[in-house]
Design a protein around this motif. Structure first.
Motif, PDB file in Angstrom:
ATOM      1  N   ILE A 245     -24.379 -65.556   7.603  1.00  0.00           N
ATOM      2  CA  ILE A 245     -23.339 -64.689   7.048  1.00  0.00           C
ATOM      3  C   ILE A 245     -23.919 -63.475   6.333  1.00  0.00           C
ATOM      4  N   ASN A 246     -25.230 -63.505   6.058  1.00  0.00           N
ATOM      5  CA  ASN A 246     -25.869 -62.377   5.377  1.00  0.00           C
ATOM      6  C   ASN A 246     -27.375 -62.428   5.620  1.00  0.00           C
TER       7      ASN A 246
ATOM      8  N   SER B 217     -12.559 -65.209  -1.322  1.00  0.00           N
ATOM      9  CA  SER B 217     -13.257 -65.269  -2.611  1.00  0.00           C
ATOM     10  C   SER B 217     -12.525 -66.238  -3.543  1.00  0.00           C
TER      11      SER B 217
ATOM     12  N   SER C 221     -11.074 -66.598   8.833  1.00  0.00           N
ATOM     13  CA  SER C 221     -10.956 -65.655   7.717  1.00  0.00           C
ATOM     14  C   SER C 221     -11.091 -66.367   6.367  1.00  0.00           C
TER      15      SER C 221
ATOM     16  N   PHE D 175     -14.324 -66.316   4.405  1.00  0.00           N
ATOM     17  CA  PHE D 175     -14.702 -65.137   3.626  1.00  0.00           C
ATOM     18  C   PHE D 175     -13.846 -64.980   2.367  1.00  0.00           C
TER      19      PHE D 175
END
Length: 281
Positions: free
Chosen positions: A187-188, A66, A61, A64
């Protein structure tokens, strides 16, 4: 089929011995079983300052999270990459697995990004790391398809981290567009598939074509349901469509499979190291 582990190990031994091909599918559960865990004691010991400052709970976690600045983000990511890619040597579980398959026609497809297969001795041209590798950086917007080795930079950032920050001059930037960079992880939509990725993808498809209809073991290890379409579901489908195939699944939490493959699947929920050693004997 009896549920006794010795019976299943003996059946798996014979299945592996008789097989001409072995396709290994490795997921997060495999590296966790090998000791590269993303939570618990290992996380706390390595990330205590980050836990105190940001309230992080585990490495997965945290990826991710920020972070307020790039200096803080890369202080975390350098440590994350270091403890999962550069600090660990090859683990006993991966080495045992290599000894198990090395004399067969084998290939590895993995969603893991820690290079444990390569460290254990698996041939690099027989490994397809679908989701990337911690050892590389890429442009965060994928403006070009070159990857950059990060070992020297990561180790420098770890050594020079102070109060969960690195200095601004250490923050990596894309050499083409000047923007931010990311670890080479899917991740994207900007994940970079470079020439090497496509070569590995071709080698994997060539292996599938060569082994089609042959006596093959699909060895599925630690695959959950985050990305089942990459390994778990294809292995089930290929087992179903090949009358000579067998699926060996090592999965503590998700041993269940397609009912159509019930008589072609040997499932283990026991300790992965013990099972691998038992089958290899």
């Amino acid at each position: 089929m009896k549920n006794d582990i010795e019976t299943r190990i003996q059946l798996a031994q014979k299945t592996v011995s008789d097989a001409e091909y072995i396709l290994v599918g490795g997921g997060a559960g495999l590296s966790a079983a090998a000791g590269i865990e993303y939570s618990g004691k290992r996380f706390i010991e390595n990330f205590a300052p980050f836990i105190e400052k940001y309230g992080l709970t585990d490495m997965y976690s945290s990826g991710f999270y920020s972070f307020p600045t790039q200096e803080e983000r890369w202080a975390y990511w350098a440590k994350h990459i270091f403890v999962n890619r550069y600090e660990p040597s090859s683990t006993p579980l991966y080495r045992e697995l290599y000894e198990w398959v090395k004399d067969k026609k084998y290939f590895v497809i993995t969603t893991n990004v820690d290079s444990q297969f390569e460290k254990a001795g698996f041939s690099t041209n027989k490994i397809f790391e679908v989701q990337g590798n911690y050892g590389y950086l890429q442009c965060s917007k994928g403006c070009h398809d070159t990857l950059y080795d990060n070992e020297k930079l990561v180790k420098s950032m770890v050594q020079k981290t102070v109060n969960c920050k690195i200095s601004t001059e250490l923050v990596p930037k894309c050499p083409v567009c000047g923007g931010d960079v990311d670890p080479h992880l899917r991740i994207n939509q900007y994940f970079v598939q470079d020439k090497s990725w496509y070569q590995s993808n071709k080698a994997y498809n060539d292996f599938l074509k060569e082994s089609e209809g042959k006596k093959i073991v699909y060895l599925e290890m630690g695959i959950g349901f985050n990305t089942p379409g990459i390994i778990r579901y294809p292995f089930e489908q290929m087992t179903y469509h090949n009358e000579k195939a067998m699926l060996i699944r090592l999965n503590r939490e998700h041993p269940e499979g397609a009912k159509e493959n019930r008589n072609k699947t040997i499932a283990f929920t026991e300790n992965m190291q013990d099972v691998v050693v038992g089958i290899k004997k």
